[in-house]
Design an enzyme around this catalytic site. Structure first.
Site, short mmCIF file in Angstrom:
data_model
loop_
_atom_site.label_atom_id
_atom_site.label_comp_id
_atom_site.label_asym_id
_atom_site.label_seq_id
_atom_site.Cartn_x
_atom_site.Cartn_y
_atom_site.Cartn_z
N PHE A 47 76.45 -3.19 45.76
CA PHE A 47 76.12 -3.98 44.57
C PHE A 47 76.74 -5.36 44.72
O PHE A 47 77.93 -5.48 44.98
CB PHE A 47 76.63 -3.32 43.29
CG PHE A 47 76.21 -4.06 42.06
CD1 PHE A 47 74.92 -3.94 41.56
CD2 PHE A 47 77.09 -4.92 41.39
CE1 PHE A 47 74.50 -4.64 40.44
CE2 PHE A 47 76.68 -5.63 40.27
CZ PHE A 47 75.39 -5.48 39.78
N LYS B 219 85.51 -10.74 38.39
CA LYS B 219 86.05 -9.64 37.57
C LYS B 219 87.52 -9.89 37.18
O LYS B 219 87.78 -10.74 36.35
CB LYS B 219 85.82 -8.28 38.24
CG LYS B 219 84.33 -7.89 38.21
CD LYS B 219 84.08 -6.40 38.30
CE LYS B 219 82.65 -6.09 37.87
NZ LYS B 219 81.73 -5.87 39.00
N ASP C 102 82.59 -8.90 49.76
CA ASP C 102 82.45 -8.99 48.32
C ASP C 102 83.62 -8.24 47.69
O ASP C 102 83.62 -7.01 47.65
CB ASP C 102 81.10 -8.39 47.90
CG ASP C 102 80.90 -8.38 46.39
OD1 ASP C 102 81.90 -8.61 45.66
OD2 ASP C 102 79.77 -8.13 45.95
C1 LIG Z 1 80.41 -6.58 39.28
C2 LIG Z 1 80.13 -6.90 40.68
C3 LIG Z 1 79.34 -8.01 41.03
C4 LIG Z 1 78.62 -8.86 40.01
O1 LIG Z 1 79.51 -9.58 39.21
P1 LIG Z 1 78.95 -10.31 37.88
O2 LIG Z 1 80.16 -11.00 37.35
O3 LIG Z 1 78.42 -9.21 37.00
O4 LIG Z 1 77.88 -11.23 38.31
C5 LIG Z 1 79.18 -8.31 42.37
N1 LIG Z 1 79.75 -7.56 43.31
C6 LIG Z 1 80.51 -6.47 43.03
C7 LIG Z 1 81.14 -5.70 44.15
C8 LIG Z 1 80.71 -6.11 41.70
O5 LIG Z 1 81.43 -5.02 41.42
#
Ligand SMILES: *Cc1c(COP(=O)(O)O)cnc(C)c1O
Length: 403
Positions: free
Chosen positions: A138, A252, A223
Site C-alpha cells: 500500500f 503518519k 515507503d
Molecule cells: C498510510 C500509508 C500511505 C498513505 O498515506 P496517506 O497519508 O493516507 O496518503 C502510504 N504508504 C503506507 C505504507 C501507508 O501505510
C-alpha cells in the site's frame, strides 16, 4: 454542538467512501479516548498508526500553540524556520541529505516515484521507467501511488492507469530477480508491510533487493509512512534491517496527528528535481513542521525507542496468553508497536468481527486485511494501558469465539 452531530449525519452529508464506527470520539489524552457519551476507550489504533505519541502530548500541544501564535503559512516562495529546522534534524538523523515536504504519505510517495522516474530518464535514457513493487503493498490513494500499490481492487475502475508498473510477491527474491532489468528505474517496498497484513521482510530478502537494485542502477525506495518514526523501535525500519534506501518516504507518525509528509533522499538524486519540476502549496507548512519537530525530538531518544521494544514484548506476551486460551491466532507478528494477530484457519476473513467486538469492550484496534487484527498503539503507551487494553481485547475475543 456535539449533541447535534450523529452517526446518521455522516450518511447524510459525506461521500460514502468510508463506513465509520458507531462511536463518535470527541477527546483524547495519552492512550485513552472518550466519546460523546463520555465512554472511555483504550487506544491500540492511534488513528491508523498516526498518533505515535498518543493524544495531546504536551510537547506537541506546546509546539502547535507557540507556532500558532507566530506564523501559520508561507508559500514556498519563502523559506520558513520550522521547515528548515525539521529538515536539518531529519538529515542529521538519517542517511538522507535532502528533504521535500508535503502533506501526506500518498503525496510523499507521489514525489518519490516522480523523482525516481525523472532521475532514471535524465541519467540513463527514456527507456528506464519500470517501477517494480510488491503484491499487497500500500502506497497511497493518488492514481500513481494506488497503481504502484499491489491491490488491484483499489486501483481498478478509474480508467487507464499510469503504465510500466510491475508487481511481484513480497519476500520472493527469485521473482524480483526474474523481472528486474536495466529498464527498471525503481523498486518500491515497505520495509514492514502494513496494510498488506503486517509482514516483515526476511533479512536476506531486504539485502537481496538492495543488491539487485545496485546491479541494475535502479533506485530503492522505502515507503516508511507506516513503519517509520520509531514504530519498529528504530527511528526508521531501514536502520534495523541494515539496508539503506535511496529514497525514503515518511508521514503518519511524523506529525503525530498533524498532517505532514516528507520525502528524504541524497543530494545526487535530489538534484533532478530542479526548480519548477515539482511542488506543493502546503508542503513545509510551519504549523506542521513545528509539531513534527517536537515529535522527532521526543521520539528519537533512547528512552522512547528502547521503550518500544519493551512494549512489544508486553503486547506479544499478552496476545500469546489470550491465544493459549482461545486458539484463534496462527501467529503474532510484526515489530515494535506495529503488531498483527493473524487469524487461524477457523476464523479466516473475520478480522472485522474482532474489531467490532473490541469497540464494544472499550478498545480501539485495527485490521490489516480480512484475516489480521492490527495493533498500532502509541510508542509511549503506559504499561497499565497495555494491560487494560489486552484485558478488554480478551473479552472481545471470548465474545467472537463464543466462549
Ligand atoms: C498510510 C500509508 C500511505 C498513505 O498515506 P496517506 O497519508 O493516507 O496518503 C502510504 N504508504 C503506507 C505504507 C501507508 O501505510
Amino acid at each position: 454542538m456535539s449533541e447535534q452531530v450523529t452517526r446518521e449525519l455522516f450518511d447524510e452529508v459525506m461521500v460514502p467512501n468510508y463506513a465509520p464506527a458507531k462511536v463518535i470520539p470527541v477527546r483524547g489524552q495519552g492512550s485513552r479516548v472518550w466519546d460523546q457519551e463520555g465512554r472511555e476507550f483504550v487506544d491500540f489504533a492511534g488513528g491508523i498508526a498516526v498518533s505515535g505519541l498518543g493524544h495531546c502530548h504536551p510537547a506537541l500541544v506546546e509546539a502547535l500553540k507557540t507556532q500558532g501564535e507566530k506564523l501559520w503559512h508561507l508559500s514556498n516562495v519563502m523559506t520558513n524556520e520550522p521547515a528548515l529546522r525539521l529538515a536539518k534534524k531529519l538529515v542529521d538523523a538519517t542517511f538522507a541529505e535532502k528533504v521535500f515536504f508535503c502533506n501526506s504519505g500518498g503525496e510523499a510517495n507521489e514525489a518519490a516515484f516522480k523523482l525516481a522516474r525523472r532521475y532514471a530518464i535524465d541519467e540513463f535514457g527514456a527507456h528506464k521507467t519500470q517501477i517494480i513493487a510488491f503484491t499487497q503493498a500500500f502506497h497511497g490513494r493518488t492514481f500513481f501511488t494506488v497503481s504502484v500499490g499491489g491491490q488491484a481492487s483499489y486501483s481498478d475502475g478509474f480508467g487507464p492507469k499510469p503504465g510500466d508498473i510491475t508487481h511481484v510477491p513480497y519476500n520472493d527474491l527469485a521473482a524480483l530477480e526474474a523481472i528486474i532489468s536495466d529498464n527498471t528505474c525503481a523498486v518500491v517496498m515497505e520495509p514492514l508491510q502494513g496494510e498488506g497484513g503486517i509482514i516483515s521482510p526476511t533479512p536476506e530478502f531486504a539485502r537481496g533487493v538492495r543488491e539487485l537494485c545496485d546491479k541494475h542502477n535502479a533506485l530503492l525506495v522505502f515507503d516508511e509512512v507506516q513503519s517509520g518514526m520509531g514504530r519498529t523501535g528504530e527511528l526508521y525500519a531501514y536502520m534495523g534491517l541494515g539496508v539503506t534506501p535511496d529514497i525514503l518516504t515518511s508521514a503518519k507518525a511524523l506529525g503525530g496527528g498533524f498532517p505532514i509528509g516528507a520525502m528524504l533522499t541524497t543530494t545526487k538524486i535530489a538534484a533532478h528535481f530542479k526548480v519548477g519540476t515539482h511542488g506543493s502549496t502546503y508542503g513545509g507548512n510551519p504549523l506542521a513542521c513545528a509539531v513534527a519537530e517536537a515529535a522527532l525530538d521526543t521520539i528519537n531518544t533512547p528512552a522512547v525507542l528502547n521503550g518500544v521494544k519493551q512494549r512489544e514484548q508486553w503486547m506479544r506476551e499478552g496476545l500469546e496468553a489470550i491465544n493459549a486460551k482461545y486458539h484463534c491466532f496462527s501467529e503474532i507478528r510484526g515489530k515494535g508497536m506495529l503488531i498483527g494477530a493473524v487469524l487461524n484457519e477457523q476464523y479466516q476473513g473475520r478480522s472485522r468481527d474482532f474489531l467490532t467486538a473490541s469497540v464494544d469492550q472499550g478498545l480501539l484496534a485495527l485490521v490489516a486485511g480480512a484475516s489480521v487484527v492490527r495493533f498500532a498503539p502509541s510508542l509511549i503507551i503506559p504499561e497499565q494501558d497495555i494491560r487494560e487494553g489486552l484485558a478488554r481485547f480478551e473479552k472481545a475475543v471470548a465474545h467472537v469465539v463464543g466462549a
